[in-house]
Structures are given as structure tokens and as C-alpha cells.
Design a protein around this motif. Structure first.
Motif, PDB file in Angstrom:
ATOM      1  N   LEU A 157      -3.958 -12.321  -4.838  1.00  0.00           N
ATOM      2  CA  LEU A 157      -4.767 -11.369  -4.091  1.00  0.00           C
ATOM      3  C   LEU A 157      -5.183 -10.216  -4.996  1.00  0.00           C
ATOM      4  CD1 LEU A 157      -2.675 -11.115  -0.817  1.00  0.00           C
ATOM      5  CD2 LEU A 157      -4.760 -12.392  -1.160  1.00  0.00           C
ATOM      6  N   LYS A 158      -6.359  -9.706  -4.712  1.00  0.00           N
ATOM      7  CA  LYS A 158      -6.911  -8.637  -5.524  1.00  0.00           C
ATOM      8  C   LYS A 158      -7.596  -7.607  -4.626  1.00  0.00           C
ATOM      9  CE  LYS A 158      -9.769  -8.683  -9.448  1.00  0.00           C
ATOM     10  NZ  LYS A 158     -10.592  -9.378 -10.392  1.00  0.00           N
ATOM     11  N   PRO A 159      -7.413  -6.303  -4.912  1.00  0.00           N
ATOM     12  CA  PRO A 159      -8.091  -5.293  -4.095  1.00  0.00           C
ATOM     13  C   PRO A 159      -9.597  -5.350  -4.283  1.00  0.00           C
ATOM     14  CG  PRO A 159      -6.771  -4.260  -5.835  1.00  0.00           C
ATOM     15  CD  PRO A 159      -6.582  -5.748  -5.947  1.00  0.00           C
ATOM     16  N   PRO A 160     -10.356  -4.843  -3.338  1.00  0.00           N
ATOM     17  CA  PRO A 160      -9.903  -4.069  -2.188  1.00  0.00           C
ATOM     18  C   PRO A 160      -9.489  -4.967  -1.023  1.00  0.00           C
ATOM     19  CG  PRO A 160     -12.290  -4.073  -2.235  1.00  0.00           C
ATOM     20  CD  PRO A 160     -11.824  -4.831  -3.456  1.00  0.00           C
ATOM     21  N   PHE A 161      -8.535  -4.482  -0.256  1.00  0.00           N
ATOM     22  CA  PHE A 161      -7.993  -5.214   0.882  1.00  0.00           C
ATOM     23  C   PHE A 161      -8.585  -4.666   2.178  1.00  0.00           C
ATOM     24  CE2 PHE A 161      -4.780  -5.260  -2.482  1.00  0.00           C
ATOM     25  CZ  PHE A 161      -4.698  -6.623  -2.697  1.00  0.00           C
ATOM     26  N   ASP A 162      -8.585  -5.487   3.218  1.00  0.00           N
ATOM     27  CA  ASP A 162      -9.108  -5.068   4.513  1.00  0.00           C
ATOM     28  C   ASP A 162      -8.115  -4.203   5.279  1.00  0.00           C
ATOM     29  OD1 ASP A 162     -11.510  -6.429   4.145  1.00  0.00           O
ATOM     30  OD2 ASP A 162     -10.684  -8.285   4.965  1.00  0.00           O
ATOM     31  N   VAL A 163      -6.821  -4.378   4.991  1.00  0.00           N
ATOM     32  CA  VAL A 163      -5.778  -3.682   5.737  1.00  0.00           C
ATOM     33  C   VAL A 163      -4.656  -3.281   4.788  1.00  0.00           C
ATOM     34  CG1 VAL A 163      -4.050  -3.912   7.585  1.00  0.00           C
ATOM     35  CG2 VAL A 163      -6.246  -5.056   7.819  1.00  0.00           C
ATOM     36  N   CYS A 164      -4.089  -2.107   5.046  1.00  0.00           N
ATOM     37  CA  CYS A 164      -2.866  -1.676   4.363  1.00  0.00           C
ATOM     38  C   CYS A 164      -1.879  -1.239   5.438  1.00  0.00           C
ATOM     39  CB  CYS A 164      -3.146  -0.509   3.425  1.00  0.00           C
ATOM     40  SG  CYS A 164      -1.633   0.181   2.686  1.00  0.00           S
ATOM     41  N   ILE A 165      -0.671  -1.775   5.374  1.00  0.00           N
ATOM     42  CA  ILE A 165       0.389  -1.397   6.312  1.00  0.00           C
ATOM     43  C   ILE A 165       1.519  -0.790   5.506  1.00  0.00           C
ATOM     44  CG2 ILE A 165       2.053  -2.229   8.018  1.00  0.00           C
ATOM     45  CD1 ILE A 165       0.063  -4.573   8.526  1.00  0.00           C
ATOM     46  N   ALA A 166       1.887   0.444   5.853  1.00  0.00           N
ATOM     47  CA  ALA A 166       2.943   1.143   5.123  1.00  0.00           C
ATOM     48  C   ALA A 166       3.975   1.666   6.113  1.00  0.00           C
ATOM     49  CB  ALA A 166       2.359   2.301   4.314  1.00  0.00           C
ATOM     50  N   ASN A 167       5.196   1.201   5.988  1.00  0.00           N
ATOM     51  CA  ASN A 167       6.296   1.637   6.846  1.00  0.00           C
ATOM     52  C   ASN A 167       7.291   2.395   5.973  1.00  0.00           C
ATOM     53  OD1 ASN A 167       8.057   1.942   8.987  1.00  0.00           O
ATOM     54  ND2 ASN A 167       9.022  -0.044   8.650  1.00  0.00           N
ATOM     55  N   ILE A 168       6.892   3.606   5.577  1.00  0.00           N
ATOM     56  CA  ILE A 168       7.734   4.426   4.712  1.00  0.00           C
ATOM     57  C   ILE A 168       7.723   5.870   5.200  1.00  0.00           C
ATOM     58  CG2 ILE A 168       7.556   2.965   2.666  1.00  0.00           C
ATOM     59  CD1 ILE A 168       5.332   4.672   1.630  1.00  0.00           C
ATOM     60  N   LEU A 169       8.601   6.676   4.669  1.00  0.00           N
ATOM     61  CA  LEU A 169       8.758   8.049   5.136  1.00  0.00           C
ATOM     62  C   LEU A 169       7.580   8.938   4.745  1.00  0.00           C
ATOM     63  CD1 LEU A 169      12.554   8.460   4.344  1.00  0.00           C
ATOM     64  CD2 LEU A 169      11.493   7.912   6.542  1.00  0.00           C
ATOM     65  N   ALA A 191      -3.499   5.830  -4.232  1.00  0.00           N
ATOM     66  CA  ALA A 191      -3.177   4.405  -4.347  1.00  0.00           C
ATOM     67  C   ALA A 191      -3.610   3.625  -3.109  1.00  0.00           C
ATOM     68  CB  ALA A 191      -1.683   4.224  -4.592  1.00  0.00           C
ATOM     69  N   ILE A 192      -3.394   4.203  -1.950  1.00  0.00           N
ATOM     70  CA  ILE A 192      -3.742   3.491  -0.713  1.00  0.00           C
ATOM     71  C   ILE A 192      -5.253   3.428  -0.523  1.00  0.00           C
ATOM     72  CG2 ILE A 192      -3.625   3.608   1.811  1.00  0.00           C
ATOM     73  CD1 ILE A 192      -0.675   4.472   1.457  1.00  0.00           C
ATOM     74  N   GLY A 233       7.270  11.833   3.364  1.00  0.00           N
ATOM     75  CA  GLY A 233       7.261  12.455   2.041  1.00  0.00           C
ATOM     76  C   GLY A 233       6.532  11.627   1.005  1.00  0.00           C
ATOM     77  N   GLN A 234       6.638  10.323   1.111  1.00  0.00           N
ATOM     78  CA  GLN A 234       5.933   9.436   0.187  1.00  0.00           C
ATOM     79  C   GLN A 234       4.478   9.241   0.591  1.00  0.00           C
ATOM     80  OE1 GLN A 234       7.184   8.305  -2.719  1.00  0.00           O
ATOM     81  NE2 GLN A 234       8.874   9.641  -2.181  1.00  0.00           N
ATOM     82  N   LEU A 235       4.237   9.106   1.891  1.00  0.00           N
ATOM     83  CA  LEU A 235       2.883   8.819   2.361  1.00  0.00           C
ATOM     84  C   LEU A 235       1.879   9.924   2.058  1.00  0.00           C
ATOM     85  CD1 LEU A 235       3.538   7.173   5.830  1.00  0.00           C
ATOM     86  CD2 LEU A 235       2.582   6.086   3.797  1.00  0.00           C
ATOM     87  N   VAL A 236       2.318  11.177   2.019  1.00  0.00           N
ATOM     88  CA  VAL A 236       1.379  12.283   1.815  1.00  0.00           C
ATOM     89  C   VAL A 236       1.293  12.756   0.369  1.00  0.00           C
ATOM     90  CG1 VAL A 236       1.565  13.052   4.210  1.00  0.00           C
ATOM     91  CG2 VAL A 236       3.060  14.068   2.475  1.00  0.00           C
ATOM     92  N   ARG A 237       2.065  12.159  -0.517  1.00  0.00           N
ATOM     93  CA  ARG A 237       1.957  12.511  -1.942  1.00  0.00           C
ATOM     94  C   ARG A 237       0.569  12.146  -2.431  1.00  0.00           C
ATOM     95  NH1 ARG A 237       7.023  10.678  -5.419  1.00  0.00           N
ATOM     96  NH2 ARG A 237       5.487  11.323  -6.947  1.00  0.00           N
ATOM     97  N   PRO A 238      -0.099  13.039  -3.169  1.00  0.00           N
ATOM     98  CA  PRO A 238      -1.448  12.723  -3.644  1.00  0.00           C
ATOM     99  C   PRO A 238      -1.547  11.379  -4.364  1.00  0.00           C
ATOM    100  CG  PRO A 238      -0.982  15.029  -4.014  1.00  0.00           C
ATOM    101  CD  PRO A 238       0.299  14.402  -3.518  1.00  0.00           C
ATOM    102  N   SER A 239      -0.553  11.023  -5.143  1.00  0.00           N
ATOM    103  CA  SER A 239      -0.601   9.739  -5.851  1.00  0.00           C
ATOM    104  C   SER A 239      -0.562   8.558  -4.882  1.00  0.00           C
ATOM    105  CB  SER A 239       0.548   9.630  -6.855  1.00  0.00           C
ATOM    106  OG  SER A 239       1.793   9.757  -6.202  1.00  0.00           O
ATOM    107  N   MET A 240       0.157   8.690  -3.779  1.00  0.00           N
ATOM    108  CA  MET A 240       0.214   7.622  -2.784  1.00  0.00           C
ATOM    109  C   MET A 240      -1.089   7.540  -2.005  1.00  0.00           C
ATOM    110  SD  MET A 240       1.922   5.110  -1.455  1.00  0.00           S
ATOM    111  CE  MET A 240       3.672   5.334  -1.726  1.00  0.00           C
ATOM    112  N   VAL A 241      -1.643   8.700  -1.644  1.00  0.00           N
ATOM    113  CA  VAL A 241      -2.924   8.712  -0.935  1.00  0.00           C
ATOM    114  C   VAL A 241      -3.974   7.999  -1.783  1.00  0.00           C
ATOM    115  CG1 VAL A 241      -4.767  10.164  -0.001  1.00  0.00           C
ATOM    116  CG2 VAL A 241      -2.369  10.818   0.346  1.00  0.00           C
TER     117      VAL A 241
END
Length: 112
Positions: free
Chosen positions: A1-13, A25-26, A15-23
Motif C-alpha cells: 500500500l502507498k499513500p495517499p489513503f482514503d481513511v486513517c484510523i488512530a486510536n492513541i492518546l 504525518a496524518i 498528546g500524540q494526536l495533536v503534536r505538529p509532527s503527527m498532524v
């Protein structure tokens, strides 16, 4: 599989979800108009999550409170109290220049 993807599902806390690097990446790995689904956060954290992704989300299409005890096979059934969590789903903007919007959004955060 290669991006871009139609859906991203993230079940994490949060603190990680709002980090600029995570934003970054998603949103750069999900196609324009694609869906992002977040869980693993508390209801009171939803506004912070939405704020972090606001420059890239066209609309929030679902938001709900979930109790782990309502899920079959949940940890709570083994005696652990995992409480109430939120699930939030957003649709990314179509046809945007994500890279420039990210630079603008994070530059604004840096000076505010």
C-alpha cells in the motif's frame, strides 16, 4: 500500500494526536476528501483535537461518546475499568495545497 489513503484510523492518546509532527504525518498521508477517525481521547479533549486539525478538515462528520463496557471483548469484561472515550471523524478538504496550509498553520501557532 502507498499513500495517499482514503481513511486513517488512530486510536492513541491526545498528546500524540495533536503534536505538529503527527498532524503533518496524518494529513499528508490521507487523500483530499479522505476521512480521519480518532479515538483514544476523552470527550473533554475533543475541542483541542479539532483545533489542531481545523486547517485541514472540511467538516466533522461524526462525534460520539463510547463506553468500553459496551464493546464485546472489552478490557472491562476482564475487570479493568477503562471508562468513557470519544470517537471523532472528519473529512479532509478537497483539492488543497496541504504543504502550504501546514506551513501557514504551524507558523501561526509558533507566533501566537
Amino acid at each position: 500500500l502507498k499513500p495517499p489513503f482514503d481513511v486513517c484510523i488512530a486510536n492513541i492518546l491526545i498528546g500524540q494526536l495533536v503534536r505538529p509532527s503527527m498532524v503533518i504525518a496524518i494529513v499528508t498521508n490521507v487523500a483530499p476528501g479522505g476521512l480521519i477517525c480518532f479515538s483514544g481521547i476523552r470527550m473533554e479533549q475533543v475541542p483541542s483535537l479539532k483545533q489542531a486539525y481545523a486547517p485541514f478538515v472540511e467538516k466533522w462528520v461524526d462525534e460520539r461518546e463510547l463506553a468500553a463496557k459496551e464493546c464485546e471483548g472489552a478490557f472491562e469484561s476482564f475487570g479493568a475499568d477503562v471508562g468513557i472515550w470519544a470517537m471523532v471523524v472528519g473529512k479532509l478538504k478537497e483539492g488543497q495545497n496541504k504543504e502550504q496550509e501546514m506551513i501557514d498553520a504551524f507558523s501561526e501557532q509558533a507566533v501566537s
